[in-house]
Design a protein around this motif. Structure first.
Motif, mmCIF file in Angstrom:
data_model
loop_
_atom_site.group_PDB
_atom_site.id
_atom_site.type_symbol
_atom_site.label_atom_id
_atom_site.label_comp_id
_atom_site.label_asym_id
_atom_site.label_seq_id
_atom_site.Cartn_x
_atom_site.Cartn_y
_atom_site.Cartn_z
ATOM 1 N N MET A 91 0.920 25.132 -54.083
ATOM 2 C CA MET A 91 0.383 24.206 -54.805
ATOM 3 C C MET A 91 0.138 24.716 -56.206
ATOM 4 S SD MET A 91 -0.529 21.039 -54.941
ATOM 5 C CE MET A 91 -1.646 19.671 -55.455
ATOM 6 N N ALA A 92 -0.148 25.727 -56.337
ATOM 7 C CA ALA A 92 -0.422 26.512 -57.627
ATOM 8 C C ALA A 92 0.776 26.621 -58.411
ATOM 9 C CB ALA A 92 -1.099 27.760 -57.610
ATOM 10 N N SER A 93 2.072 27.091 -57.649
ATOM 11 C CA SER A 93 3.166 27.258 -58.377
ATOM 12 C C SER A 93 3.763 25.898 -58.961
ATOM 13 C CB SER A 93 4.209 27.701 -57.622
ATOM 14 O OG SER A 93 4.639 26.728 -56.410
ATOM 15 N N ILE A 94 3.355 24.737 -58.329
ATOM 16 C CA ILE A 94 3.827 23.217 -58.919
ATOM 17 C C ILE A 94 2.840 23.039 -60.162
ATOM 18 C CG2 ILE A 94 3.919 20.966 -58.228
ATOM 19 C CD1 ILE A 94 4.131 21.626 -55.329
ATOM 20 N N MET A 95 1.651 23.415 -60.044
ATOM 21 C CA MET A 95 0.879 23.048 -61.096
ATOM 22 C C MET A 95 1.488 23.952 -62.270
ATOM 23 S SD MET A 95 -2.709 22.487 -59.420
ATOM 24 C CE MET A 95 -3.510 21.885 -61.159
ATOM 25 N N ASN A 96 1.555 25.345 -62.107
ATOM 26 C CA ASN A 96 2.060 26.080 -63.139
ATOM 27 C C ASN A 96 3.380 25.844 -63.773
ATOM 28 O OD1 ASN A 96 2.467 28.146 -64.621
ATOM 29 N ND2 ASN A 96 2.872 29.847 -63.030
ATOM 30 N N PHE A 97 4.254 25.004 -62.777
ATOM 31 C CA PHE A 97 5.597 24.715 -63.463
ATOM 32 C C PHE A 97 5.355 23.692 -64.296
ATOM 33 C CE2 PHE A 97 8.997 21.615 -62.753
ATOM 34 C CZ PHE A 97 10.064 22.487 -63.537
ATOM 35 N N SER A 98 4.473 22.598 -64.047
ATOM 36 C CA SER A 98 4.291 21.348 -64.543
ATOM 37 C C SER A 98 3.506 21.673 -65.803
ATOM 38 C CB SER A 98 3.358 20.489 -63.794
ATOM 39 O OG SER A 98 3.954 20.096 -62.602
ATOM 40 N N ALA A 99 2.625 22.753 -65.972
ATOM 41 C CA ALA A 99 2.052 22.837 -67.154
ATOM 42 C C ALA A 99 2.961 23.527 -68.299
ATOM 43 C CB ALA A 99 0.922 23.746 -66.980
ATOM 44 N N ARG A 100 3.651 24.572 -67.566
ATOM 45 C CA ARG A 100 4.708 25.029 -68.772
ATOM 46 C C ARG A 100 5.679 24.179 -69.116
ATOM 47 N NH1 ARG A 100 7.747 29.494 -65.914
ATOM 48 N NH2 ARG A 100 7.122 28.376 -64.005
ATOM 49 N N ARG A 101 6.190 23.214 -68.367
ATOM 50 C CA ARG A 101 6.982 22.032 -68.718
ATOM 51 C C ARG A 101 6.372 21.072 -69.907
ATOM 52 N NH1 ARG A 101 12.368 20.194 -69.034
ATOM 53 N NH2 ARG A 101 12.532 18.006 -68.618
ATOM 54 N N TYR A 102 5.161 20.872 -69.414
ATOM 55 C CA TYR A 102 4.460 19.873 -70.388
ATOM 56 C C TYR A 102 4.410 20.545 -71.859
ATOM 57 C CZ TYR A 102 0.781 17.379 -72.807
ATOM 58 O OH TYR A 102 0.177 16.836 -74.107
ATOM 59 N N LEU A 103 4.206 21.777 -71.915
ATOM 60 C CA LEU A 103 3.932 22.834 -73.065
ATOM 61 C C LEU A 103 5.192 22.889 -73.705
ATOM 62 C CD1 LEU A 103 1.348 25.042 -71.775
ATOM 63 C CD2 LEU A 103 0.931 23.416 -73.556
ATOM 64 N N SER A 104 6.193 23.217 -73.156
ATOM 65 C CA SER A 104 7.451 23.446 -73.716
ATOM 66 C C SER A 104 8.124 22.195 -74.365
ATOM 67 C CB SER A 104 8.589 23.991 -72.721
ATOM 68 O OG SER A 104 8.802 23.191 -71.631
#
Length: 115
Positions: free
Chosen positions: A1-14
């Motif tokens: 779950m944490a990896s999905i949120m991490n990926f989503s946050a990085r995608r949003y910021l980029s």
């Protein structure tokens, strides 16, 4: 779950960073922003003159050096120490040896007049 949120946050910021840096009306990565014009001007007004000045400096330095007499050879103990032979030729000359400019441990190869 944490990896999905991490990926989503990085995608949003980029994506947000790319959208913020995009020029109005220009797609990210396109040449419509005018950045090519800066590099074109730098090439013509900085790079080409710098290359020309470098060529002029090399030419004038060659002309000046061409008229200087060769320095007299003085055999110093700390110069031209050969602990191992070079793997080409007679083993005493470096790979880019110039008989007019480079001295061997015993002196210059030829005592011919320097141009």
């Amino acid at each position: 779950m944490a990896s999905i949120m991490n990926f989503s946050a990085r995608r949003y910021l980029s994506v947000s960073a790319a959208a913020r840096s995009a020029v109005k009306g220009a797609a990210p990565g396109s040449h419509e922003g005018g950045g090519y014009l800066l590099w074109k001007r730098l090439t013509f007004f900085v790079a080409f003159p710098a290359i020309g000045l470098g060529m002029l400096n090399a030419y004038l330095g060659h002309q000046e050096d061409h008229h200087k007499p060769r320095p007299e050879f003085v055999k110093y103990e700390y110069m031209c120490i050969r602990t191992k032979k070079f793997p080409w030729g007679d083993g005493n000359k470096s790979f880019f040896h110039n008989p007019e400019k480079n001295a061997l441990p015993d002196g210059y190869e030829t005592e011919a007049a320097h141009h």
